[in-house]
Scaffold this active site. Sequence first.
Site, PDB file in Angstrom:
ATOM      1  N   CYS A  90       3.631  63.619 -34.402  1.00 41.00           N
ATOM      2  CA  CYS A  90       3.426  64.687 -35.380  1.00 41.00           C
ATOM      3  C   CYS A  90       2.883  64.112 -36.684  1.00 41.00           C
ATOM      4  O   CYS A  90       1.712  63.749 -36.759  1.00 41.00           O
ATOM      5  CB  CYS A  90       4.723  65.471 -35.585  1.00 41.00           C
ATOM      6  SG  CYS A  90       4.492  67.075 -36.404  1.00 41.00           S
TER       7      CYS A  90
ATOM      8  N   HIS B   5       5.746  66.789 -30.005  1.00 39.49           N
ATOM      9  CA  HIS B   5       6.964  65.976 -30.017  1.00 39.49           C
ATOM     10  C   HIS B   5       7.394  65.678 -28.577  1.00 39.49           C
ATOM     11  O   HIS B   5       8.160  66.446 -27.985  1.00 39.49           O
ATOM     12  CB  HIS B   5       8.088  66.720 -30.739  1.00 39.49           C
ATOM     13  CG  HIS B   5       7.921  66.815 -32.219  1.00 39.49           C
ATOM     14  ND1 HIS B   5       8.536  65.943 -33.098  1.00 39.49           N
ATOM     15  CD2 HIS B   5       7.192  67.664 -32.983  1.00 39.49           C
ATOM     16  CE1 HIS B   5       8.209  66.261 -34.335  1.00 39.49           C
ATOM     17  NE2 HIS B   5       7.390  67.304 -34.301  1.00 39.49           N
TER      18      HIS B   5
ATOM     19  N   GLU C 249       9.503  63.638 -27.479  1.00 36.15           N
ATOM     20  CA  GLU C 249      10.920  63.268 -27.343  1.00 36.15           C
ATOM     21  C   GLU C 249      11.783  64.436 -26.871  1.00 36.15           C
ATOM     22  O   GLU C 249      12.827  64.235 -26.247  1.00 36.15           O
ATOM     23  CB  GLU C 249      11.468  62.730 -28.667  1.00 36.15           C
ATOM     24  CG  GLU C 249      11.599  63.729 -29.801  1.00 36.15           C
ATOM     25  CD  GLU C 249      10.367  63.837 -30.680  1.00 36.15           C
ATOM     26  OE1 GLU C 249      10.485  64.246 -31.849  1.00 36.15           O
ATOM     27  OE2 GLU C 249       9.259  63.524 -30.184  1.00 36.15           O
TER      28      GLU C 249
END
Length: 592
Positions: free
Chosen positions: A402, A529, A531
């Site tokens: 990001c 993102h 994750e």
Amino acid sequence: MNIKTAMKYVVVTGGVVSGLGKGVTASSIGVLLKAGGWRVTNIKIDPYINIDAGTMSPFEHGEVFVLDDGGEADLDLGNYERFVDSTLTRDHNITTGKIYQAVIAKERKGEYLGKTVQVIPHVTDEIQEWIERVSKLPVDGCQGQPDVCIIELGGTVGDIESMPFIEALRQFQFRVGTDNFCLIHVSLVPVVGAVGEQKTKPTQHSVQALRSAGLSPHMLACRSQATLQQSVLDKLALFCHVSPDCILNLCDVSNIWHVPLVMHEQGGHLAIMRQLKLDFRKLDLDSWAHRAHKWDTVTEPVNIAVVGKYTGLGDSYLSVTKALMHSAIAADRKINVVWVEAGMLENATLAEDPAGHTDAWAKVQGVDGILVPGGFGERGIEGKILAAKYARENKVPYLGICLGMQTAVIEFARNVLGLKNTHSTEMMPNCPDPAVIFMPEGSTTHMGGTMRLGSRRTIFQTLDCKVAKLYNSQPFIDERHRHRYEVNPDIVDKLEAAGCFFVGKDETNRRMEILELDDHPFFIAAQYHPEYKSRPGRPSPPFMGLILAASGQLKDYLSNEAINMRVNAPGGFLQSPLKAMNGGLQKDLGIP
């Protein structure tokens, strides 16, 4: 003929102090039930008045976890998704703000037919109806409602803001039936004084407060540093009105993957099955146990610097650290996260705190890879840009997420294209040569829920790049986003002509999603993102790439042979690059 069974509910509350691990406890219960073949869903109740966690500071409440539907939720929903491997929605996170918003909307429409709107019954009914409605939503990709819903009540018993939820749950136990309701209370057994005596009084008082509100726990999950003595367990059972075999001792463990195993060893699953009248089943926890024990035995380290602005609180980057763990264990490495405060890398800090500045740069220069996570605001931005510059010039594996992608673009534009004054309009609104700009659909007046949020499609512009190979050469991917700013499309041609390639774009071909440098061992950055979708046993591909590059294993992992093996593997994941290359995976899959 299919007989529809009643939904079962497990409620997890907490007492004495906050931060005991109610989320991990609730997630671990989900692991146990799923290991028995039951379909599980989760609901998190947060008593704060905010509509969601989107506008809350990471320093105060930890990270904001983004869901597929764009919901900005409490970080515990991330724990649920990672442990149970589910895909939750914004409605699985209930807040006081959402409940009152719904009640007031009904009042304005006249749905209460002139009644005086009160906490009881209107607010408590709304809470119960919300729980019943959301608990029936499938979250595992299969049709039909789940079997068990695990509800975590945030905060501690006695908090004034949680009282309506306590009352709603008191009513709810009779609404669904006592055989369909199991209450587990997480409490603390502290050790006080030099004698080292384990004290039960805080837990006694916590249970007393819960029972005075009309809820009597069926089980206790007692947190402690060391194993509780039998006399302490007997005392808790006597004074808390709980059967001795319904008291779990959750003492500190080497990693949280052990928690479901500890609960299983102590018969926690049997107590839940008895209370909910579930048929007794043998649990399949082999893969979970293998992962937990492997984490304890892997010794070869891989050092990754996380250059961020919220490094003072580890929970601010919880999903990032978990994604690093998932990838490291799959790559047979022990992850060592080196926290670097981005502001300490900046030249301005040299005069103010020369020792801190030197220490921060020593950390960056001593690691195997660099990760720059997301964030907002100007503080620390130049430090992140300097970290990207160091990684690019010194061929250090780099992953930007990001804002970490945006800083990489700014750095490249400044130092390769020669646009010395370029910046993001977030930090410099009147920037003459912006590299990063505000998205047209964003709001400049309202902060909550106005970003580009949730799952969005990214289409690879070429499959002949590292990141596409990490994703098993799929033509497109769906990942979760949370941003207001994007790479300026007007300078993309200049960037790509200089070697900064955008190998992933959105469906309009105007929004840059993935950056990759072709003359670098591993320099990848993503606007999304990754994750948030990382799971134990199925790590996020960009994180896997960073760990493999940092540990010298990337080349074999990106080979056509390895990609084909991953595509044919259960779940499309190669459990260990080293094992695969020496023939271990072929044996597991029955490949000659």
